[in-house]
Write a protein that holds these residues in place. Sequence first.
Motif, mmCIF file in Angstrom:
data_model
loop_
_atom_site.group_PDB
_atom_site.id
_atom_site.type_symbol
_atom_site.label_atom_id
_atom_site.label_comp_id
_atom_site.label_asym_id
_atom_site.label_seq_id
_atom_site.Cartn_x
_atom_site.Cartn_y
_atom_site.Cartn_z
ATOM 1 N N GLU A 108 0.718 -1.327 -0.315
ATOM 2 C CA GLU A 108 0.206 0.011 0.195
ATOM 3 C C GLU A 108 0.964 1.256 -0.092
ATOM 4 O OE1 GLU A 108 -2.499 -0.047 3.550
ATOM 5 O OE2 GLU A 108 -1.056 0.917 4.802
ATOM 6 N N ARG A 151 -13.652 0.028 -5.997
ATOM 7 C CA ARG A 151 -12.614 -0.298 -7.337
ATOM 8 C C ARG A 151 -13.430 0.052 -7.670
ATOM 9 N NH1 ARG A 151 -8.566 -4.110 -8.486
ATOM 10 N NH2 ARG A 151 -8.548 -4.701 -10.171
ATOM 11 N N ARG A 169 -8.503 0.532 -10.597
ATOM 12 C CA ARG A 169 -7.974 0.597 -9.044
ATOM 13 C C ARG A 169 -8.704 0.630 -7.651
ATOM 14 N NH1 ARG A 169 -4.654 0.503 -12.300
ATOM 15 N NH2 ARG A 169 -1.784 1.086 -12.162
ATOM 16 N N THR A 170 -8.537 -0.293 -6.815
ATOM 17 C CA THR A 170 -9.043 0.204 -5.163
ATOM 18 C C THR A 170 -8.757 1.174 -4.303
ATOM 19 O OG1 THR A 170 -9.368 -1.836 -6.133
ATOM 20 C CG2 THR A 170 -9.685 -1.454 -3.580
ATOM 21 N N LEU A 171 -10.048 1.511 -4.054
ATOM 22 C CA LEU A 171 -9.479 3.116 -3.118
ATOM 23 C C LEU A 171 -9.780 2.418 -2.034
ATOM 24 C CD1 LEU A 171 -8.262 6.415 -2.937
ATOM 25 C CD2 LEU A 171 -10.459 6.692 -3.152
ATOM 26 N N ASP A 172 -8.912 2.520 -0.903
ATOM 27 C CA ASP A 172 -8.943 1.622 0.397
ATOM 28 C C ASP A 172 -9.864 3.000 1.345
ATOM 29 O OD1 ASP A 172 -8.604 -0.714 -0.234
ATOM 30 O OD2 ASP A 172 -6.462 -0.468 -0.444
ATOM 31 N N ALA A 193 -4.109 3.755 -0.656
ATOM 32 C CA ALA A 193 -4.822 2.645 -1.843
ATOM 33 C C ALA A 193 -3.102 1.645 -2.022
ATOM 34 C CB ALA A 193 -4.645 3.084 -3.129
ATOM 35 N N ARG A 194 -3.059 0.618 -2.709
ATOM 36 C CA ARG A 194 -2.468 -0.402 -2.828
ATOM 37 C C ARG A 194 -1.136 0.512 -4.102
ATOM 38 N NH1 ARG A 194 -0.565 -5.957 -2.597
ATOM 39 N NH2 ARG A 194 0.636 -6.228 -4.310
#
Length: 258
Positions: A108, A151, A169-172, A193-194
Motif C-alpha cells: 500500500e 474498486r 484501482r481500489t481506493l481503500d 491504496a495499493r
Amino acid sequence: MPRYAFKVDYNGAPFAGWQRQADQPSVQGAIEAALAKLEPETHTIAAAGRTDAGVHAWGQVAHVDLQRDWQPFRLSEALNYHLKPLPVAIVDCAQVSDEWHARFSAFERRYVFRLVTRRAPVTHDAGLVWHVRHDLDLAAMKAGAAQLLGRHDFTTFRSSICQANSPVRTLDALDITAHAYAQGTEFRFAVRARSFLHNQVRSFVGTLERVGAGSWTPDDVGAALRAQNRAACGPVCPPHGLYLESVGYQNDPFNHAA
C-alpha cells in the motif's frame, strides 16, 4: 552485493520530481550522486513510487545494491552529509534481502494532501500547502469522497498521459479532517491504496475542493466517476500540498523492534 532500503524525507520544491532526468534536478539524481561519493561507480536506486515535480515526501522508500557491507546507520549518516544542503534526508536505513524490492514488495501507499483556507496569505507554510481564500464545507467533501471508495475505473481521475496499463484501482481510504490553523482551517486528505494512477490524488482533491466550495454537489463526484472521461474531472490541484506519507510492507525493514 548487499541491498539497502532507505526511508527518504524531502521537500519537492527544487526538484523536477523523483525520477532522474538528464537536464533537471531530481530527488533520485541527488541520492545517486551522494552514493557515488561513497562508492565511485554508477548507482541506480529503485523507489516505491515516482512523485511529480513539487510533490513532497515524509516516507518515500527506495533501495540500492552496493559493493561494500555498510552498517546502516553509518550509511545513512554518510549520505546525509553528502546530500547537504539539498532538502533531502535519509531518515532510516536497513539492510534487506536480495528479493526485497521497494516498489514490488509494497502492499500500500499512503498520501496526505494539505489544504489551508484563510483570507490572508500563508507564510510559514508557503509552498507546503494549497492555499484557498474561501471556506469549505467538510461534510459535503466527505460525502463526495465516499463515492470514490472501492474498486472502480478511475479514467476520470487520471492524467491523460498516465502510462498505467489499466485505469482500474481500489481506493481503500479517503479521509478528510479539519484542523485549527491561524485565522483559518487546514483540511487534510488522507488517501490509501495499493497503487495510484498519475495525478489521481490531485484530481480527487481538486474535485472535492469544488464540492466544499459549493460549485459541485457530492453526487456530482459519483457522476464524474461513472462518466469514465477525463473531461468530467474537476480542476487538478497544485502539487505542493501533496506528501507521500508512507509505504506499507508485510515485512517492514524499518520496524527495528520486530
